[in-house]
Structure formats: C-alpha cells, structure tokens
Design a protein around this motif. Sequence first.
Motif, short mmCIF file in Angstrom:
data_model
loop_
_atom_site.label_atom_id
_atom_site.label_comp_id
_atom_site.label_asym_id
_atom_site.label_seq_id
_atom_site.Cartn_x
_atom_site.Cartn_y
_atom_site.Cartn_z
N TYR A 122 -27.96 23.71 -4.53
CA TYR A 122 -28.59 23.79 -5.85
C TYR A 122 -29.21 22.45 -6.22
CZ TYR A 122 -25.52 27.84 -6.03
OH TYR A 122 -24.88 29.00 -5.74
N ALA A 129 -31.49 25.14 -10.12
CA ALA A 129 -32.05 26.25 -9.34
C ALA A 129 -31.48 26.27 -7.92
CB ALA A 129 -33.57 26.14 -9.28
N ALA A 141 -28.93 30.89 -10.03
CA ALA A 141 -28.89 29.47 -10.40
C ALA A 141 -27.55 29.12 -11.02
CB ALA A 141 -30.01 29.17 -11.40
#
Length: 161
Positions: A122, A129, A141
């Motif tokens: 991420y 995201a 996310a």
Amino acid sequence: MKFAIALVLSIFILTACESVDDHRIPSVPVRIEFPTVGDWQSYGVAAALDYRSFIKGERIPGGFPYPDMSATGFGGVLLVCSFDNIPLAYDLSCPVEISPSVRVSVDIESNVARCFKCGSTYDVYRTGAPLSGPASEHGYALTRYNVSRGQEALQYMIITR
C-alpha cells in the motif's frame, strides 16, 4: 449508429476510472490525542517518511499516555508523515484479511506498507491505495483516519475516525 456510440461510451465509463474500497475494516472508535507539542515530538511523526504504530491494547508505543477515552481502531493505527510533511493515519489491519491481528507494517526499503499474510502493498505516504497483491486486484485500500489540530488549548494533534 446509436448502438455503437452507446457501446463505446459504456466501455469508456467502465474502464475510465478505477475506484478503491477503503471501508472494508469494521467501523470502530478511533481517538488518539497529543495534548502538547512535546507529546507530538516524542510520539508523533516529525519528518517525511517517519512512521509509528499505535495499539492501545498492547501499549504500543511504550510509554504513550493512553487516556481512558483513547481508541486505536480495529487493528491499531499507523501514523506516517507524507513526502510533503503532512501527517496521515490509517488502520493497521489489512483490508484483504480483515483481522485485527493481521496488520500491515512499513517496509523502509520500498517506502510502502506490506501485509505479511497476503503480500499486498500500500502507498501509505500518499493515499493508502493498494499497489500490488490481492488488495490491488480487488481495489482494497487501507482505511484512512482524520488527523487534525486540536480545538482545545492543550491539544496539539488528534487522530479520529
């Protein structure tokens, strides 16, 4: 002709923008307060790429003064300082695994958060995201929390849902 235009517009709409789901983690209370600038300097994130985890039940970070009304979300809170020196906060739980004990951790080599179980990564220093793994495939996310200046005279920073 109308059919062809409708088909092209449908394809464009379906592929033009990908959305992410950042609400997979159960909604639970979040409240972390930094009453003074000194508390922020000791336990906050002061410079780009700094990060810290907050897990009240495990007393992480050690020595942090958790008042009774403090809450650290579903799996804990990941507090980071963005590339632009802006504090950002996310739930530590991986949105693929949805378990309070399966948490992401910051990989300092690649400047991403990574889930040890599913392997997803991420973008924690910008938006939370998904970058790779099952989270990217499904558009999951990290759950983001609010970081703001306190309204009361003694509050410096507050993290809330």
